[in-house]
Design a protein around this motif. Structure first.
Motif, mmCIF file in Angstrom:
data_model
loop_
_atom_site.group_PDB
_atom_site.id
_atom_site.type_symbol
_atom_site.label_atom_id
_atom_site.label_comp_id
_atom_site.label_asym_id
_atom_site.label_seq_id
_atom_site.Cartn_x
_atom_site.Cartn_y
_atom_site.Cartn_z
ATOM 1 N N LEU A 23 1.143 -1.030 0.158
ATOM 2 C CA LEU A 23 -0.023 -0.214 0.285
ATOM 3 C C LEU A 23 1.247 1.222 -0.132
ATOM 4 O O LEU A 23 0.605 2.598 -0.822
ATOM 5 N N THR A 24 2.101 1.179 0.776
ATOM 6 C CA THR A 24 2.747 1.932 1.135
ATOM 7 C C THR A 24 3.545 2.630 -0.493
ATOM 8 O O THR A 24 3.520 4.135 -0.687
ATOM 9 N N THR A 27 0.527 3.427 -3.466
ATOM 10 C CA THR A 27 -1.053 4.357 -2.854
ATOM 11 C C THR A 27 -1.023 5.057 -2.249
ATOM 12 O O THR A 27 -1.499 5.872 -1.857
ATOM 13 N N PHE A 28 0.285 5.396 -1.421
ATOM 14 C CA PHE A 28 0.039 6.076 0.027
ATOM 15 C C PHE A 28 0.119 7.721 -1.141
ATOM 16 O O PHE A 28 0.644 8.101 -1.605
ATOM 17 N N THR A 29 -0.729 8.636 -0.327
ATOM 18 C CA THR A 29 -0.722 9.602 -0.538
ATOM 19 C C THR A 29 -0.675 10.571 1.288
ATOM 20 O O THR A 29 -1.617 10.080 2.193
ATOM 21 N N PRO A 31 -1.228 12.218 4.392
ATOM 22 C CA PRO A 31 -2.938 12.835 5.282
ATOM 23 C C PRO A 31 -2.648 14.558 5.178
ATOM 24 O O PRO A 31 -1.783 15.472 4.840
ATOM 25 N N PHE A 120 -10.287 8.554 8.432
ATOM 26 C CA PHE A 120 -9.265 7.124 7.480
ATOM 27 C C PHE A 120 -9.978 6.639 6.219
ATOM 28 O O PHE A 120 -11.152 6.956 6.735
ATOM 29 N N SER A 121 -9.044 6.058 5.648
ATOM 30 C CA SER A 121 -9.846 5.047 4.665
ATOM 31 C C SER A 121 -9.623 3.961 5.245
ATOM 32 O O SER A 121 -9.370 3.337 5.658
ATOM 33 N N THR A 124 -7.319 1.176 3.106
ATOM 34 C CA THR A 124 -6.305 0.968 2.974
ATOM 35 C C THR A 124 -5.914 1.214 4.822
ATOM 36 O O THR A 124 -4.954 0.796 4.938
ATOM 37 N N GLN A 126 -5.808 4.581 5.466
ATOM 38 C CA GLN A 126 -4.150 5.402 5.465
ATOM 39 C C GLN A 126 -5.229 6.744 6.075
ATOM 40 O O GLN A 126 -6.510 7.012 6.069
ATOM 41 N N THR A 127 -4.528 7.143 7.164
ATOM 42 C CA THR A 127 -5.447 8.690 7.244
ATOM 43 C C THR A 127 -5.199 9.654 5.933
ATOM 44 O O THR A 127 -4.566 9.492 5.534
#
Length: 349
Positions: A23-24, A27-29, A31, A120-121, A124, A126-127
């Motif tokens: 994921l990182t 797709t990481f963006t 926050p 968060f998502s 995933t 993610q924050t």
């Protein structure tokens, strides 16, 4: 029989579910931090009321919203956690509001409540964003009342009586005016007369509502009977609104109480009105209702319905122009996450 792994996935470390960096790396963006100033520019009371009206019926059924957790930080201070998350891919969010309650801050000339909201998502983890939870709460609380006013108040409502002049009061005034454009006069009362007067001046100069007059009045018993809509946002433990004073057809909006010792109206107001709630927690948290049940003023079965039931048309709201309606809200993480969603998606658009 065990399923056969997809060869292309197992051979590519960047698409393999077992790769902890998947994921990182793809797709990481980072926050987003949404400042208080930005939050004010991203939503309005009018569009948040519309958002609640459109989304509450469909989203609420897919949300898990546990009872808020409260921890004593000290004998007088608390930390509250209000989580909510979605099981639907069409609403891919997890949200948590973190709230501190430090009532002794009044001696320091600081607010007693501070909050942050983190989104968060749910796909995933993610924050996605963090934002001012205090301001978010002011918007969501007032817009829940505005939506109830849109459904329950008379279409020809002209006078709003605002009881309380704290941080929530200007938001409630704007929400009711947005929901009921027929309102032409706002009368503000507060225990400290100067605060009511100051808020009236601020609304007159900066409210943005042409054709609406704003005034303050120090005689509560005199003005309650004038209100087509009476909105209360106080921490009072003694009833402020006397039910005998409410005019026929009035809509009473109770926002302030959140524990059994608090009461913004007396039993007569509950007895005379048809009572509605934002959610079922109000039946066990709100002092006005808990006390009324204990004193057998009304039974739980006499509650007219909750906000989602009213929006869906499962429960009937106002039945005639003389009926008194009462709406009691205590808040929930469901409307928190919907408000945060609107802020985040508006920011991203």
């Amino acid at each position: 029989m065990a399923s056969t792994p997809n060869p292309s996935q197992s051979e590519d470390p960047n698409t393999n579910d077992t790769n902890p960096n998947y994921l990182t790396t793809t797709t990481f963006t980072p926050p987003i931090f949404i400042s208080t100033e930005s939050l004010h520019s991203l939503i309005s009371h009018q569009n948040l009321i519309h958002h609640f009206h459109a989304c509450l019926p469909t989203v609420s059924s897919s949300l898990q919203t546990p009872i808020r957790q409260s921890y004593d930080v000290s004998p007088s201070s608390s930390l509250l956690l209000m989580p909510s998350w979605s099981s639907s891919p069409f609403f891919p969010y997890v949200g948590v509001k973190l709230v501190t309650y430090f009532p002794q801050n009044s001696a320091l000339n600081l607010p007693g409540v501070h909050a942050s909201y983190v989104l968060f998502s749910s796909i995933t983890g993610q924050t996605l964003a963090s934002m001012d939870g205090t301001v978010l709460t002011l918007y969501r609380t007032s817009c829940v009342s505005g939506l109830a006013s849109k459904i329950l108040a008379r279409n020809d409502s002209e006078i709003l009586v605002m009881i309380g002049a704290g941080a929530l009061a200007p938001h409630l005034i704007k929400a009711h005016l947005s929901a009921r454009p027929s309102l032409r006069r706002v009368i503000i009362w507060n225990r400290t007369v100067e605060k009511a007067s100051k808020l009236a001046v601020e609304m007159r100069e900066n409210g943005g509502f042409d054709g609406v007059s704003f005034e303050s009045n120090g005689c509560l018993e005199e003005i309650v009977g004038l209100g087509d809509i009476v909105s209360c946002a106080t921490n009072s433990e003694t009833p402020l609104v006397k039910g005998e004073r409410l005019k026929a057809g009035a809509h009473l909006d109770l926002v302030g109480s959140f524990k059994h010792s608090m009461r913004e109206c007396d039993d007569e107001a509950i007895r005379r009105g048809r009572v509605f709630v934002d959610n079922e927690a109000a039946l066990v948290e709100a002092g006005e209702l808990v006390g009324a049940f204990e004193r057998e003023v009304i039974g739980k079965g006499e509650i007219g319905g909750n906000l989602v039931e009213l929006i869906k048309g499962e429960k009937v709201g106002r039945r005639n122009s003389d009926e008194i309606t009462v709406f009691k809200s205590v808040g929930s993480a469901t409307v928190d996450i919907l408000a945060a969603q609107l802020v985040y998606e508006t920011y991203k658009s």
